[in-house]
Design a protein around this motif. Structure first.
Motif, PDB file in Angstrom:
ATOM      1  N   LYS A  11     -48.157 -50.504  43.534  1.00  0.00           N
ATOM      2  CA  LYS A  11     -47.409 -51.081  44.616  1.00  0.00           C
ATOM      3  C   LYS A  11     -47.444 -50.118  45.773  1.00  0.00           C
ATOM      4  O   LYS A  11     -47.699 -48.942  45.563  1.00  0.00           O
ATOM      5  N   PRO A  12     -47.220 -50.519  46.945  1.00  0.00           N
ATOM      6  CA  PRO A  12     -46.930 -51.871  47.400  1.00  0.00           C
ATOM      7  C   PRO A  12     -48.207 -52.704  47.525  1.00  0.00           C
ATOM      8  O   PRO A  12     -49.305 -52.175  47.365  1.00  0.00           O
ATOM      9  N   PRO A  13     -48.039 -53.995  47.852  1.00  0.00           N
ATOM     10  CA  PRO A  13     -49.232 -54.815  48.097  1.00  0.00           C
ATOM     11  C   PRO A  13     -50.029 -54.209  49.251  1.00  0.00           C
ATOM     12  O   PRO A  13     -49.467 -53.538  50.110  1.00  0.00           O
ATOM     13  N   THR A  23     -53.401 -45.523  48.860  1.00  0.00           N
ATOM     14  CA  THR A  23     -52.737 -45.711  47.573  1.00  0.00           C
ATOM     15  C   THR A  23     -53.465 -44.949  46.471  1.00  0.00           C
ATOM     16  O   THR A  23     -52.837 -44.432  45.551  1.00  0.00           O
ATOM     17  N   CYS A  24     -54.788 -44.866  46.584  1.00  0.00           N
ATOM     18  CA  CYS A  24     -55.600 -44.263  45.518  1.00  0.00           C
ATOM     19  C   CYS A  24     -56.082 -42.851  45.844  1.00  0.00           C
ATOM     20  O   CYS A  24     -56.970 -42.323  45.181  1.00  0.00           O
ATOM     21  N   ASN A  25     -55.492 -42.229  46.877  1.00  0.00           N
ATOM     22  CA  ASN A  25     -55.864 -40.857  47.273  1.00  0.00           C
ATOM     23  C   ASN A  25     -57.347 -40.733  47.601  1.00  0.00           C
ATOM     24  O   ASN A  25     -58.003 -39.787  47.175  1.00  0.00           O
ATOM     25  N   LEU A  26     -57.875 -41.663  48.332  1.00  0.00           N
ATOM     26  CA  LEU A  26     -59.284 -41.639  48.719  1.00  0.00           C
ATOM     27  C   LEU A  26     -59.379 -41.721  50.250  1.00  0.00           C
ATOM     28  O   LEU A  26     -59.906 -42.662  50.810  1.00  0.00           O
ATOM     29  N   MET A  27     -58.842 -40.702  50.895  1.00  0.00           N
ATOM     30  CA  MET A  27     -58.767 -40.691  52.353  1.00  0.00           C
ATOM     31  C   MET A  27     -59.997 -40.035  52.970  1.00  0.00           C
ATOM     32  O   MET A  27     -60.668 -39.233  52.329  1.00  0.00           O
ATOM     33  N   THR A  28     -60.259 -40.394  54.219  1.00  0.00           N
ATOM     34  CA  THR A  28     -61.325 -39.746  54.987  1.00  0.00           C
ATOM     35  C   THR A  28     -60.671 -38.936  56.106  1.00  0.00           C
ATOM     36  O   THR A  28     -59.479 -39.088  56.379  1.00  0.00           O
ATOM     37  N   ARG A  66     -59.141 -51.304  40.929  1.00  0.00           N
ATOM     38  CA  ARG A  66     -60.372 -50.672  40.429  1.00  0.00           C
ATOM     39  C   ARG A  66     -60.434 -49.215  40.870  1.00  0.00           C
ATOM     40  O   ARG A  66     -60.755 -48.320  40.075  1.00  0.00           O
ATOM     41  N   LEU A  67     -60.093 -48.935  42.138  1.00  0.00           N
ATOM     42  CA  LEU A  67     -60.080 -47.548  42.615  1.00  0.00           C
ATOM     43  C   LEU A  67     -59.045 -46.722  41.865  1.00  0.00           C
ATOM     44  O   LEU A  67     -59.259 -45.540  41.597  1.00  0.00           O
ATOM     45  N   TRP A  68     -57.924 -47.344  41.528  1.00  0.00           N
ATOM     46  CA  TRP A  68     -56.885 -46.641  40.780  1.00  0.00           C
ATOM     47  C   TRP A  68     -57.450 -46.155  39.448  1.00  0.00           C
ATOM     48  O   TRP A  68     -57.196 -45.027  39.033  1.00  0.00           O
ATOM     49  N   LEU A  69     -58.222 -47.020  38.806  1.00  0.00           N
ATOM     50  CA  LEU A  69     -58.784 -46.679  37.493  1.00  0.00           C
ATOM     51  C   LEU A  69     -60.020 -45.791  37.577  1.00  0.00           C
ATOM     52  O   LEU A  69     -60.202 -44.885  36.766  1.00  0.00           O
ATOM     53  N   GLN A  70     -60.888 -46.044  38.554  1.00  0.00           N
ATOM     54  CA  GLN A  70     -62.161 -45.325  38.623  1.00  0.00           C
ATOM     55  C   GLN A  70     -62.106 -44.040  39.446  1.00  0.00           C
ATOM     56  O   GLN A  70     -62.995 -43.209  39.348  1.00  0.00           O
ATOM     57  N   ILE A  75     -59.439 -38.460  38.599  1.00  0.00           N
ATOM     58  CA  ILE A  75     -59.483 -37.305  39.500  1.00  0.00           C
ATOM     59  C   ILE A  75     -58.092 -36.685  39.686  1.00  0.00           C
ATOM     60  O   ILE A  75     -57.874 -35.510  39.407  1.00  0.00           O
ATOM     61  N   THR A  76     -57.141 -37.467  40.149  1.00  0.00           N
ATOM     62  CA  THR A  76     -55.806 -36.944  40.452  1.00  0.00           C
ATOM     63  C   THR A  76     -54.930 -36.842  39.211  1.00  0.00           C
ATOM     64  O   THR A  76     -54.388 -35.787  38.890  1.00  0.00           O
TER      65      THR A  76
END
Length: 166
Positions: A11-13, A23-28, A66-70, A75-76
């Protein structure tokens, strides 16, 4: 140690790709508005591995999960377990492939905000209430507190403590 990490829908949506990646810690580098990152250290969307990009027919919610899982989980989250592994064995039963496969077949609206999880758990344990707010504050919220900001600034300016900044 039995952990409760799961694939039941973060969450959130999410309504855009920035929210999915955040949300998935994949920032640029470009996700930070006032950043003075040296050019050699800039991370762009093209630097993200292709298998983590949103697929053509993938909804934002499915991509988020999917990003949360992969990405985020291996990683985190896995990094948070390292210090414990010398002393205990850690298992995540809710991340078994059979459970993940079943959860991925559930519509996104039941995964988001963990609706399906809440319905299962509340039926099993009706007397136990759910938390009303998150237990962990985001780093940005903590760093924006005046007392934290003042402490960091005074510490960086105190030559006796660090001596590395003029």
């Amino acid at each position: 140690m039995i952990r409760g990490y799961d694939a039941f829908g973060r969450k959130p949506p999410v309504t855009n790709s920035y929210q999915v990646r955040r949300t998935c810690n994949l920032m640029t580098s470009f996700d930070y508005t006032s950043s003075d990152i040296p050019e050699d250290f800039i991370v762009s969307y093209d630097d993200i591995p292709k298998h983590l990009h949103q697929k053509t027919d993938e909804s934002l919610g499915d991509w988020r999960d999917r990003l949360w899982l992969q990405h985020r989980t291996p990683i985190t989250t896995a990094a948070l377990e390292d210090i414990k592994l010398a002393y205990v064995e850690v298992i995540n039963p809710l991340l078994s492939q059979e459970i993940i496969t079943s959860i991925q077949e559930i519509p996104i609206d039941l995964r988001t905000n963990k609706k399906i999880w809440r319905s299962i758990v509340s039926e099993m344990f009706p007397q136990i209430p759910f938390a009303k707010r998150e237990a962990v504050q985001e780093v940005g919220q903590i760093l924006n507190l005046p007392e934290v900001r003042d402490y960091i600034c005074s510490s960086l300016n105190d030559k006796k403590k660090l001596g590395i900044f003029p």
